[in-house]
Scaffold this motif. Structure first.
Motif, PDB file in Angstrom:
ATOM      1  N   ILE A 235      -8.808   2.153   3.322  1.00 37.84           N
ATOM      2  CA  ILE A 235      -7.259   1.655   1.555  1.00 37.84           C
ATOM      3  C   ILE A 235      -8.745   1.896   0.393  1.00 37.84           C
ATOM      4  O   ILE A 235      -8.955   2.145   0.098  1.00 37.84           O
ATOM      5  N   LEU A 239      -9.442   3.791  -2.630  1.00 39.82           N
ATOM      6  CA  LEU A 239      -8.644   3.822  -3.552  1.00 39.82           C
ATOM      7  C   LEU A 239     -10.194   3.287  -4.175  1.00 39.82           C
ATOM      8  O   LEU A 239     -10.194   3.632  -5.731  1.00 39.82           O
ATOM      9  N   GLY A 391      -5.343  -1.319 -11.827  1.00 40.74           N
ATOM     10  CA  GLY A 391      -4.512  -1.417 -10.411  1.00 40.74           C
ATOM     11  C   GLY A 391      -4.298  -0.965  -9.210  1.00 40.74           C
ATOM     12  O   GLY A 391      -4.249  -1.928  -8.176  1.00 40.74           O
ATOM     13  N   LEU A 392      -5.764   0.139  -8.888  1.00 39.65           N
ATOM     14  CA  LEU A 392      -6.101   0.596  -7.893  1.00 39.65           C
ATOM     15  C   LEU A 392      -7.227  -0.484  -7.269  1.00 39.65           C
ATOM     16  O   LEU A 392      -7.082  -1.208  -5.850  1.00 39.65           O
ATOM     17  N   VAL A 395      -4.799  -3.387  -5.528  1.00 44.12           N
ATOM     18  CA  VAL A 395      -4.438  -2.989  -4.095  1.00 44.12           C
ATOM     19  C   VAL A 395      -5.331  -3.072  -2.994  1.00 44.12           C
ATOM     20  O   VAL A 395      -5.011  -3.561  -2.088  1.00 44.12           O
ATOM     21  N   ILE A 398      -5.736  -6.531  -2.142  1.00 45.03           N
ATOM     22  CA  ILE A 398      -4.555  -6.881  -1.018  1.00 45.03           C
ATOM     23  C   ILE A 398      -4.540  -6.476   0.020  1.00 45.03           C
ATOM     24  O   ILE A 398      -4.337  -7.771   0.955  1.00 45.03           O
ATOM     25  N   ALA A 399      -5.388  -6.019   0.036  1.00 37.04           N
ATOM     26  CA  ALA A 399      -5.759  -5.063   1.574  1.00 37.04           C
ATOM     27  C   ALA A 399      -6.474  -6.349   3.159  1.00 37.04           C
ATOM     28  O   ALA A 399      -6.248  -6.123   3.610  1.00 37.04           O
TER      29      ALA A 399
END
Length: 412
Positions: A235, A239, A391-392, A395, A398-399
């Protein structure tokens, strides 16, 4: 060769020298070509909205090459795989040069896709550096090969103007001179990989694995599988790369539209590339010492700062330069630590397969980012593109937070 502590250390040093040399040469040509790519696509197509297709083409090529080159490495070793990718990239530069002479956008895009094989070689090289890593040094070993790209890649964008002049002196269209540099650099890099990457690090690592009962395995860190680590690393790689490609690929177009010269564009991209590679050993050392997750989070913080810089100060060349430097640093911290996390977490029996998938996902995400960046630039402006890309970053954070919380619960 006879397996011994001294022999393995010698093979490790030799392998790193070869990988570093190849990366420096390849970066020299690719840095110039990639920087001119967006401008050349705009010139041939006559549309700013299509400028992102340059980054898309090269990242698609890297994605297409990832699995086949990984499979070739698994079957025949790192040297044939890396050399093959470099030669395809050299051929792609030749196709791109021909396309610019003919004024053919489709043929130019084919050449850019083939050039993407050079990016795939760059990505695979960082994993090749970890094939014989000692315990606790994987991040550092990986980062030094990433760092090697600095020399060529920083000089490369500054070659746009002299390379363009050289190409014009030969009667070539404007912006095609850099392709000549790429052809020469990739051919020499391929020769270095094929001739001097001996013993092959991947084959030697496999041999060590087979003979671990002889007491040699302790010299090489054989990771245990960790699906959570692989997932988080993938991820972060995907990203972070999409974020970087989206902004970087549109920066030359944005600067030229606001009156910047090719010299300013080259300097800006050089500073960005310096941020991408120059401090990678520092980030590798940090990831070995404080942990992969922490350095991924640090990288996302730098990316966030970069996006805020260019979204607020996009009208000012100095602010764009500062933002591009931060963008490079954030990409470096994220990519080095995430790549190390994937190498740490991959199943040893499927290591090259997982590494190939990591490169595929990273390149595909960059391709999507580059493809969407052009229309987004036209619809939202450069500043709006930067705001949307935040936004990327969210993410990835969060991961990382989820993985950290899960590991904390498991320890408790």
């Amino acid at each position: 060769m006879t397996l011994s502590p001294a022999g393995i250390r010698s093979a490790r040093r030799r392998g790193h020298i070869v990988l570093i040399s190849g990366q420096a040469l390849a970066g020299l040509g690719m840095g110039a070509t990639f920087s001119a790519g967006a401008l050349l696509v705009t010139q041939v197509s006559g549309s700013d909205a299509l400028s992102g297709m340059a980054a898309t083409g090269t990242t698609v090529g890297a994605a297409v090459a990832a699995i086949p080159l990984a499979a070739l490495a698994r079957r025949a070793g790192r040297a044939p795989s890396l050399a093959t990718g470099a030669l395809v990239a050299a051929a792609g530069a030749g196709v791109g040069l021909l396309a610019s002479v003919l004024g053919s956008l489709p043929l130019l895009l084919v050449g850019l896709v083939m050039l993407g094989f050079g990016t795939a070689v760059n990505l695979q090289s960082r994993f090749a550096a970890t094939d014989l890593s000692e315990p606790g040094s994987r991040g550092r070993d990986l980062a030094f090969v990433v760092w090697a790209t600095t020399v060529g890649a920083v000089l490369g964008p500054n070659l746009i103007s002299p390379a363009d002049a050289f190409g014009r002196s030969l009667g070539l269209p404007s912006l095609t001179g850099p392709f000549l540099f790429t052809i020469a650099a990739q051919v020499v890099a391929a020769a270095i990989y094929f001739i001097f990457l001996r013993p092959d690090p991947l084959e030697l690592a496999a041999r060590i694995g087979r003979e671990r009962d002889a007491g040699v395995a302790a010299l090489v860190d054989i990771p245990t599988a960790d699906r959570s680590g692989v997932r988080t690393g993938l991820i972060a790689l995907a990203l972070s790369h999409a974020t970087m490609v989206s902004i970087m690929s549109m920066t030359p177009v944005h600067l030229v539209e606001h009156g910047a010269t090719l010299v300013v564009v080259g300097l800006t991209i050089s500073l960005h590339v310096a941020g991408m590679f120059a401090l990678s050993p520092v980030f590798g050392w940090l990831s070995d010492r404080v942990g992969r997750d922490a350095v991924i989070a640090l990288g996302q913080g730098l990316l966030l700062a970069a996006l805020l810089f260019v979204s607020i100060g996009g009208e000012y060349q100095g602010a764009v330069m500062a933002g591009l430097i931060l963008l490079g640093l954030g990409w470096s911290a994220s990519t080095v630590s995430a790549s190390s996390l994937v190498a740490d977490s991959a199943d040893p029996l499927r290591r090259t397969v997982i590494q190939g998938r990591a490169d595929l996902l990273m390149s595909a995400s960059g391709a999507v980012g580059g493809a969407l960046a052009g229309p987004a630039l036209a619809a939202l402006t450069y500043e709006g593109l930067a705001l949307v890309t935040i936004g990327l970053v969210v993410v990835v954070l969060i991961a990382v937070a989820y993985r950290t919380a899960r590991r904390t619960r498991q320890v408790a």
